[in-house]
Design a protein around this motif. Sequence first.
Motif, short mmCIF file in Angstrom:
data_model
loop_
_atom_site.label_atom_id
_atom_site.label_comp_id
_atom_site.label_asym_id
_atom_site.label_seq_id
_atom_site.Cartn_x
_atom_site.Cartn_y
_atom_site.Cartn_z
N GLU A 88 67.74 -1.75 9.37
CA GLU A 88 67.34 -0.59 9.95
C GLU A 88 66.18 0.13 9.47
O GLU A 88 65.11 0.42 9.76
N ARG A 89 66.50 0.87 8.29
CA ARG A 89 65.56 1.60 7.49
C ARG A 89 64.63 0.89 6.96
O ARG A 89 63.48 1.25 7.01
N ALA A 90 64.70 -0.40 6.62
CA ALA A 90 63.64 -1.15 6.02
C ALA A 90 62.52 -1.37 7.25
O ALA A 90 61.05 -1.31 6.80
N GLY A 91 62.76 -1.32 8.54
CA GLY A 91 61.94 -1.37 9.43
C GLY A 91 61.04 -0.23 9.93
O GLY A 91 59.92 -0.08 10.33
N LYS A 92 61.51 0.81 9.01
CA LYS A 92 60.58 2.15 9.08
C LYS A 92 59.66 2.46 7.77
O LYS A 92 59.13 3.35 7.65
N ILE A 93 59.74 1.62 6.92
CA ILE A 93 59.07 1.72 5.55
C ILE A 93 57.49 1.81 5.74
O ILE A 93 57.03 1.04 6.50
N ASP A 94 56.94 2.82 5.38
CA ASP A 94 55.44 3.04 5.48
C ASP A 94 54.84 3.25 4.04
O ASP A 94 53.76 3.32 4.01
N LEU A 95 55.71 3.05 2.87
CA LEU A 95 55.14 3.13 1.52
C LEU A 95 55.79 2.27 0.65
O LEU A 95 57.13 2.18 0.65
N VAL A 96 55.11 1.52 -0.02
CA VAL A 96 55.98 0.32 -0.73
C VAL A 96 55.50 0.64 -2.28
O VAL A 96 54.41 0.70 -2.52
N ALA A 97 56.40 1.14 -3.30
CA ALA A 97 56.05 1.29 -4.50
C ALA A 97 56.46 0.20 -5.48
O ALA A 97 57.50 -0.14 -5.37
N PHE A 98 55.68 -0.24 -6.05
CA PHE A 98 55.86 -1.40 -7.21
C PHE A 98 55.93 -1.00 -8.62
O PHE A 98 54.72 -0.28 -8.92
N ASP A 99 56.79 -1.41 -9.35
CA ASP A 99 56.92 -1.37 -10.82
C ASP A 99 55.92 -2.42 -11.24
O ASP A 99 55.69 -3.63 -10.49
N LYS A 100 55.29 -2.20 -12.30
CA LYS A 100 53.88 -3.24 -12.87
C LYS A 100 54.62 -4.33 -13.56
O LYS A 100 54.76 -5.35 -13.15
N THR A 101 55.27 -4.21 -14.96
CA THR A 101 55.69 -5.12 -15.61
C THR A 101 56.73 -5.92 -15.20
O THR A 101 57.86 -5.22 -14.90
N GLY A 102 56.77 -7.22 -14.87
CA GLY A 102 57.84 -7.84 -14.40
C GLY A 102 57.98 -7.87 -13.01
O GLY A 102 58.67 -8.75 -12.32
#
Length: 305
Positions: A27-41
Amino acid sequence: GPPVSVVSAIGNAARNGVLMKGGEHLERAGKIDLVAFDKTGTLTRGETAVADVTGFGHDADHVLRIAAIAERRSEHHLGSAIREAAERRSATRTDGGTVVTGTSLPDPDDFDVVPGKGVIAHHDGRELVVGNRALLDDRGIPVPDAAFVYVREREERGETAVHVALDGDVIGAVALRDELREAAPGVVRALRDAGVETVMLTGDNERTARAVAGEVGIDTVHAELLPEEKQTVIEAFRADGHVVAMVGDGINDAPSLATADVGIAMGAAGTDTAIETADMALMADGLERIPYAIGLSKAARWNVA
Ligand code: ADP
Ligand code: MG
């Protein structure tokens, strides 16, 4: 119980390499408007390898060997890459027509890790320092112009360059590269097309981080972060009203995975701690599942409504 559509969505996700711990995450995943990615790995494969070695008035093989002795007991991915390269070089060197193999590196007399900066060791009465500019500055070791220029050039290519100093003199530098995951640029594009903002969070230096972000198509970069600072950045995004997903792999990412609205742990390469903390886990090289997971949750919300 949960609506049938949610149950079947979770089942579908599992068959596609995305594990979700419960319907509320979907349910929460459906409202995501920003994705933060770690770089290494995460955006990169996490298989750091030596790309280049240079000596400033010293033989490159000597520089690599000194660096490898200093990193002999290091558990850092940069340290193991330096050791592997040194072992490979000495294994392929020929001696009177025979290939010299199994040349093992000596153990230094002592060894200290400076987190986020590098390593310091002593060997045969000499001081060995391998690390970034901050470490050299802390130790009062001057950085020659040649080193400054070399490090900047390698960082502009998306590599991480570390200095090698012997008794207070920078004798050379080692450039290390971690290839991008093939799926990364496509994932960033798909998220953008779906109206989701993407950012990169990393402990690596600003120049390397910007170069890698440019290759994957991410505009916003937060570099030179300690693990707890990654968490602070996530909290700030949430305070700004974003619904945030954090994608990470390492043990260092556990606090930020837990702070995000949805923590997504990379599967096989991820540590158990990261997977336990996260709400969702992506199996193996599942980076390309992220837009799918978010799309799936949006679809599930429609079904529930
Ligand atoms: P990352 O998040 O990329 O793994 P860290 O926060 O562990 O990076 O380290 C940040 C920087 O500190 C590295 O990019 C490197 O310049 C330096 N560093 C850390 N550990 C080492 C090491 N074992 N040898 C040399 N340099 C190191
Ligand atoms: Mg990582």
